[in-house]
Enzyme design. Structure first.
Site, PDB file in Angstrom:
ATOM      1  N   TYR A  47       0.825  -1.221   0.000  1.00 21.85           N
ATOM      2  CA  TYR A  47       0.000   0.000   0.000  1.00 21.85           C
ATOM      3  C   TYR A  47       0.855   1.266   0.000  1.00 21.85           C
ATOM      4  CZ  TYR A  47      -3.656  -3.304   1.478  1.00 21.85           C
ATOM      5  OH  TYR A  47      -4.503  -4.370   1.565  1.00 21.85           O
ATOM      6  N   HIS A 105       0.673 -11.577   1.782  1.00 20.83           N
ATOM      7  CA  HIS A 105      -0.382 -10.818   1.091  1.00 20.83           C
ATOM      8  C   HIS A 105      -1.058 -11.639  -0.013  1.00 20.83           C
ATOM      9  CE1 HIS A 105      -1.511  -6.392   0.089  1.00 20.83           C
ATOM     10  NE2 HIS A 105      -2.531  -7.200  -0.089  1.00 20.83           N
TER      11      HIS A 105
HETATM   12  N1  LIG Z   1      -5.479  -8.815   1.575  1.00 20.22           N
HETATM   13  C1  LIG Z   1      -5.843  -8.339   0.411  1.00 20.22           C
HETATM   14  O1  LIG Z   1      -5.475  -8.876  -0.654  1.00 20.22           O
HETATM   15  C2  LIG Z   1      -6.745  -7.128   0.363  1.00 20.22           C
HETATM   16  C3  LIG Z   1      -7.353  -6.759  -0.854  1.00 20.22           C
HETATM   17  C4  LIG Z   1      -8.187  -5.643  -0.858  1.00 20.22           C
HETATM   18  C5  LIG Z   1      -8.391  -4.919   0.311  1.00 20.22           C
HETATM   19  N2  LIG Z   1      -7.761  -5.284   1.471  1.00 20.22           N
HETATM   20  C6  LIG Z   1      -7.961  -4.519   2.729  1.00 20.22           C
HETATM   21  O2  LIG Z   1      -9.341  -4.314   2.922  1.00 20.22           O
HETATM   22  C7  LIG Z   1      -9.611  -2.933   3.118  1.00 20.22           C
HETATM   23  C8  LIG Z   1     -10.980  -2.584   2.611  1.00 20.22           C
HETATM   24  O3  LIG Z   1     -11.117  -2.892   1.221  1.00 20.22           O
HETATM   25  P1  LIG Z   1     -11.468  -1.799   0.114  1.00 20.22           P
HETATM   26  O4  LIG Z   1     -11.079  -0.461   0.615  1.00 20.22           O
HETATM   27  O5  LIG Z   1     -10.902  -2.275  -1.158  1.00 20.22           O
HETATM   28  O6  LIG Z   1     -13.046  -1.954  -0.031  1.00 20.22           O
HETATM   29  P2  LIG Z   1     -14.304  -1.539   0.890  1.00 20.22           P
HETATM   30  O7  LIG Z   1     -13.902  -1.240   2.280  1.00 20.22           O
HETATM   31  O8  LIG Z   1     -15.351  -2.577   0.642  1.00 20.22           O
HETATM   32  O9  LIG Z   1     -14.814  -0.210   0.169  1.00 20.22           O
HETATM   33  C9  LIG Z   1     -14.098   0.979   0.200  1.00 20.22           C
HETATM   34  C10 LIG Z   1     -14.726   1.944  -0.818  1.00 20.22           C
HETATM   35  O10 LIG Z   1     -16.063   2.237  -0.459  1.00 20.22           O
HETATM   36  C11 LIG Z   1     -16.189   3.630  -0.124  1.00 20.22           C
HETATM   37  N3  LIG Z   1     -16.917   3.666   1.162  1.00 20.22           N
HETATM   38  C12 LIG Z   1     -16.422   3.363   2.399  1.00 20.22           C
HETATM   39  N4  LIG Z   1     -17.383   3.461   3.335  1.00 20.22           N
HETATM   40  C13 LIG Z   1     -18.509   3.839   2.692  1.00 20.22           C
HETATM   41  C14 LIG Z   1     -19.826   4.095   3.133  1.00 20.22           C
HETATM   42  N5  LIG Z   1     -20.160   3.994   4.415  1.00 20.22           N
HETATM   43  N6  LIG Z   1     -20.758   4.465   2.205  1.00 20.22           N
HETATM   44  C15 LIG Z   1     -20.420   4.569   0.893  1.00 20.22           C
HETATM   45  N7  LIG Z   1     -19.185   4.318   0.417  1.00 20.22           N
HETATM   46  C16 LIG Z   1     -18.225   3.965   1.309  1.00 20.22           C
HETATM   47  C17 LIG Z   1     -14.797   4.183  -0.014  1.00 20.22           C
HETATM   48  O11 LIG Z   1     -14.719   5.492  -0.546  1.00 20.22           O
HETATM   49  P3  LIG Z   1     -14.281   6.772   0.331  1.00 20.22           P
HETATM   50  O12 LIG Z   1     -12.868   6.555   0.756  1.00 20.22           O
HETATM   51  O13 LIG Z   1     -14.459   7.892  -0.660  1.00 20.22           O
HETATM   52  O14 LIG Z   1     -15.250   6.835   1.472  1.00 20.22           O
HETATM   53  C18 LIG Z   1     -13.989   3.241  -0.897  1.00 20.22           C
HETATM   54  O15 LIG Z   1     -14.048   3.650  -2.255  1.00 20.22           O
HETATM   55  C19 LIG Z   1      -8.454  -2.233   2.387  1.00 20.22           C
HETATM   56  O16 LIG Z   1      -8.264  -0.910   2.832  1.00 20.22           O
HETATM   57  C20 LIG Z   1      -7.308  -3.139   2.731  1.00 20.22           C
HETATM   58  O17 LIG Z   1      -6.827  -2.820   4.024  1.00 20.22           O
HETATM   59  C21 LIG Z   1      -6.968  -6.390   1.507  1.00 20.22           C
END
Ligand SMILES: NC(=O)c1ccc[n+]([C@@H]2O[C@H](COP(=O)([O-])OP(=O)(O)OC[C@H]3O[C@@H](n4cnc5c(N)ncnc54)[C@H](OP(=O)(O)O)[C@@H]3O)[C@@H](O)[C@H]2O)c1
Length: 273
Positions: A47, A105
């Site tokens: 990240y 990861h």
């Molecule tokens: N291990 C892996 O391979 C892997 C892969 C992917 C992700 N991850 C981890 O999982 C975490 C979360 O995944 P993600 O960020 O991809 O997806 P997510 O949490 O499902 O969605 C985040 C997205 O939704 C928006 N959002 C957040 N809260 C909201 C709400 N209450 N209402 C409307 N929209 C909202 C955010 O935009 P805004 O920022 O504009 O609010 C962002 O664009 C990552 O930060 C990372 O730490 C791990």
């Protein structure tokens, strides 16, 4: 806060995903999340924001030991020497002696599992992490990882949300006593606007995102939603003060689709279906 316990780890069930939050604005957003109550932060070498995460923790004024911090080693650094260098660099950027949880990861078929899991075990033995685990491991990869490890793997961090059926890999992870950390728990923004989740949310005066997160935590999954916006961070954190009925839980379970995966990069393994 509720905690999920697995093999001696005690993990806050609602964590904060820090991906995409970088530089000054990112550090401020992560600090806001901690001030909004989050005590579990998820980052990764990939990240490119470990320096910001370390800064945010210090700026928040919350004691280091009150925060459960996870980082990850990426798939191109799984050979023993590369692994040690990557972790050393992560700790330097975080400016911390150790993390709480260190994860692989993505799996890498080019590196023998004995070597990558061996390096992960060594990091724990050396006191550089309190716990170890994996991400994106399929049933076959989990079996192989457990054959090689001497230390328990406390979590499998995988994509879980209402639009994707992950029941088989969840069952396999749980057979090993692992916790499930649900990434993309609001399906990267596809949850808001879903008619079923919106309707169920309205009945509880909650948003569709809160319903998705509640549906996950009510099954015992750790969630790590990410947002750069403090008001959404608060919204995503407030999911432990209501519950969904068995009928609502079941209705949400009908939303899963074969093509519901939002994260599927070239290095992904052959997923269990
Ligand atoms: N291990 C892996 O391979 C892997 C892969 C992917 C992700 N991850 C981890 O999982 C975490 C979360 O995944 P993600 O960020 O991809 O997806 P997510 O949490 O499902 O969605 C985040 C997205 O939704 C928006 N959002 C957040 N809260 C909201 C709400 N209450 N209402 C409307 N929209 C909202 C955010 O935009 P805004 O920022 O504009 O609010 C962002 O664009 C990552 O930060 C990372 O730490 C791990």
């Amino acid at each position: 806060m509720q905690f999920v316990e697995a093999h001696g780890a005690r993990i806050p069930i609602v964590g904060f995903g820090s991906m995409r939050l970088k530089e000054e604005a990112g550090a401020k957003a992560i600090e806001a999340a901690i001030r909004n109550g989050y005590r579990h932060i998820d980052t990764a070498a990939f990240y490119g924001n470990e320096r910001e995460v370390g800064q945010a923790i210090r700026a928040s004024g919350v004691k280091r030991e009150e925060i459960f911090l996870t980082t990850k080693v990426r798939d191109n650094n799984l050979k023993a020497d590369d692994f040690a260098r990557s972790l050393d660099n992560s700790l330097k950027l975080l400016d911390l002696p150790a993390v709480d949880l260190l994860l692989i990861h993505w799996p890498n078929p080019q590196v023998p599992m004995a070597e990558s899991i061996g390096a992960l075990n060594k990091a724990k033995r050396d006191g550089l992490t309190r716990h170890i685990g994996v991400c994106n491991h399929t049933i076959a990869l989990l079996e192989e990882a457990w054959r090689e490890t001497r230390e328990p793997l406390v979590t499998n961090q995988i994509e879980v949300h209402p639009f994707l059926d992950q029941s088989k890999v969840i069952e396999a992870s749980r057979r090993h006593g692992m916790s499930i950390t649900a990434y993309c728990p609001i399906a990267r923004g596809r949850v808001p606007g879903n008619p079923v989740l919106e309707r169920i949310g309205a009945a509880h005066r909650k948003s569709a995102s809160q319903v998705s997160l509640r549906w996950l935590v009510q099954q015992g999954f750790i969630v790590i939603p990410g947002s750069g916006k403090p008001e959404r961070q608060k919204e995503n954190f407030e999911v432990l003060d209501f519950s969904l009925s068995p009928a609502e839980m079941n209705e949400i379970a009908t939303l899963k689709r074969p093509d519901g995966r939002v994260v599927n990069p070239p290095q992904a393994p052959k997923w269990d279906v």
